[in-house]
Design a protein around this motif. Structure first.
Motif, PDB file in Angstrom:
ATOM      1  N   THR A 305       8.689  -8.559   7.201  1.00  0.00           N
ATOM      2  CA  THR A 305       9.028  -9.734   6.548  1.00  0.00           C
ATOM      3  C   THR A 305       7.216 -10.008   5.701  1.00  0.00           C
ATOM      4  N   ILE A 306       7.629  -9.638   4.427  1.00  0.00           N
ATOM      5  CA  ILE A 306       6.635  -9.550   3.294  1.00  0.00           C
ATOM      6  C   ILE A 306       6.409 -10.367   3.000  1.00  0.00           C
ATOM      7  N   THR A 307       5.051 -11.251   2.048  1.00  0.00           N
ATOM      8  CA  THR A 307       4.071 -11.696   1.819  1.00  0.00           C
ATOM      9  C   THR A 307       3.213 -11.600   0.374  1.00  0.00           C
ATOM     10  N   SER A 308       3.474 -12.637  -0.208  1.00  0.00           N
ATOM     11  CA  SER A 308       2.476 -12.001  -1.624  1.00  0.00           C
ATOM     12  C   SER A 308       1.465 -12.461  -0.834  1.00  0.00           C
ATOM     13  N   SER A 309       0.077 -11.853  -2.187  1.00  0.00           N
ATOM     14  CA  SER A 309      -1.540 -12.798  -2.378  1.00  0.00           C
ATOM     15  C   SER A 309      -1.180 -14.359  -2.600  1.00  0.00           C
ATOM     16  N   THR A 310       0.325 -14.398  -3.339  1.00  0.00           N
ATOM     17  CA  THR A 310       0.348 -16.098  -3.801  1.00  0.00           C
ATOM     18  C   THR A 310       1.131 -16.745  -2.669  1.00  0.00           C
ATOM     19  N   GLY A 311       1.215 -16.242  -1.670  1.00  0.00           N
ATOM     20  CA  GLY A 311       2.101 -16.821  -0.228  1.00  0.00           C
ATOM     21  C   GLY A 311       3.685 -16.963  -0.229  1.00  0.00           C
ATOM     22  N   THR A 312       4.036 -15.675  -1.450  1.00  0.00           N
ATOM     23  CA  THR A 312       5.762 -15.405  -1.405  1.00  0.00           C
ATOM     24  C   THR A 312       6.093 -15.234  -0.611  1.00  0.00           C
ATOM     25  N   SER A 313       7.351 -15.382  -0.141  1.00  0.00           N
ATOM     26  CA  SER A 313       7.281 -14.333   1.463  1.00  0.00           C
ATOM     27  C   SER A 313       8.861 -14.066   1.467  1.00  0.00           C
TER      28      SER A 313
END
Ligand code: 1HN
Length: 363
Positions: A305-313
């Motif tokens: 599970t990979i989540t960007s710093s803007t919350g896109t997962s």
């Protein structure tokens, strides 16, 4: 004499000022300052997953479209979906899957870009580096450092009844975007297709791969490891032993990095590589680091599970021989119900040498 056109009085002063300086190749910092020094990394890269079930048929089809010799390197490049056309999987790294068929040769050349190989599938191929061949077996990690001559060959015959009658596929990892950024790329083709063998297979491993080193021979004065091949058998055994005998890391399971045995540092100066085991039932905690990383699933199944710093997962379901990329400062959380082995590489040594590397382990 002032040849500038008269100022456009319809524009506010600031816009007129910007226009006036623009033609002199000047630009106001204050308009871009925040983007230049963001409060945290804002990678243009996105996370992405290349399931092997999708890629493998195209890879095999590439073998019908062009020979290894004509292609020089018959590779399907894993391009970050947000960096299409740049042959980049992260801002600093290139990744591709290379196919070699029985009887084929990928001719000798050298370049200042450093390369690593991680063998995904098949038997019968070798990589030759500095006069020594390394047989490529699934899970083996092999380096071809900057400016070293290297070529690949598949010694199997199409009709062989043994295992070596099939295709061999490996992951190539190179620091191409980094070297391009620095404008420091040089390359040469070899005078011969396959370099001559000057020392028997296993010589480097015997010299440097057993926690020992030659007595009457100084360590070679190179920035890269004197070991070219790190066989899977050994990495796997170490991970196995540790998974039974040592505490698990809540983020990584059991994770080891490949080393230059002379220095303890990374095998090549620009790229680090690791192998990790997630035991059955592992549910990892999330962490993030400034080095974006490319993963190859060696064995088993799992979930990333990979989540960007803007919350896109994104959640990727992983099977053997899949590949995925975790961009800089995206959180990664790994899990495996039935157990899983992962190989990964990143630009961590570059970031560490420059004092830039950061890691955050989240609860
Ligand atoms: C290269 O030399 C290899 O030696 C593979 O197998 C991929 C991609 C770009 C430039 C050089 C290889 C490459 C490459």
């Amino acid at each position: 004499m002032d040849l500038q056109p008269p100022p456009d009085t319809a524009l506010p002063d600031r816009q007129r000022f910007y226009q006036a300086i623009d033609r002199h190749h000047l630009t106001p910092l204050w308009e871009v300052l925040h983007a230049l020094v963001p409060s945290q990394p804002q990678s243009p890269c996105v996370s992405a997953h290349w399931p092997y079930a999708t890629v493998r048929p195209f890879l095999l089809a590439s073998g019908q479209v062009i020979s290894a010799e004509e292609a020089v390197r018959r590779v399907l490049v894993l391009e970050n979906p947000a960096l299409r056309g740049q042959s980049a999987i992260t801002q600093s790294l290139y990744a591709g899957l290379q196919l070699l068929l029985p009887g084929e040769i990928a001719p000798s050349h050298r370049h200042t870009q450093s390369a690593l190989r991680f063998v995904v599938e098949g038997q019968g191929a070798y990589t030759a580096v500095n006069g020594e061949r390394a047989t490529m077996r699934p899970g083996d990690f092999i380096i071809t450092p900057s400016w070293t001559w290297h070529d690949h060959g598949h010694t199997g015959q199409p009709g062989d009844s043994v295992d070596s009658s099939g295709p061999v596929v490996w992951l190539d990892g190179l620091d191409i975007p980094l070297v391009r950024f620095l404008d420091a790329g040089f390359a040469e083709n070899g005078a011969v297709r396959s370099q001559s063998v000057t020392q028997p297979e296993g010589t480097s491993l015997a010299r440097f791969g057993h926690n020992m080193a030659p007595v009457r021979q100084d360590a070679p004065a190179t920035l890269h490891s004197p070991l070219f091949s790190y066989p899977y058998e050994r990495s796997r055994e170490a991970l196995d032993t540790l998974s039974r005998n040592a505490p698990l890391d809540p983020w990584d399971g059991v994770k080891l990095r490949y080393v230059n045995p002379v220095t303890g540092g990374a095998p090549v100066p620009t790229m680090a590589a690791c192998m990790q085991l997630l035991p059955a039932g592992f549910a990892g905690q999330p962490s993030r680091q400034t080095d974006g990383a490319v993963y190859s699933v060696v064995e088993g199944e799992g979930e990333a599970t990979i989540t960007s710093s803007t919350g896109t997962s994104h959640r990727f379901t992983l099977s053997a021989c899949d590949h995925f990329v975790v961009p800089s400062w995206h959180t990664l959380q790994l899990a495996s119900a039935s157990g899983c082995v992962l190989f990964s590489f990143s630009d961590r040594p570059v970031q560490q040498a420059l004092g830039l590397h950061r890691e955050e382990r989240l609860p």
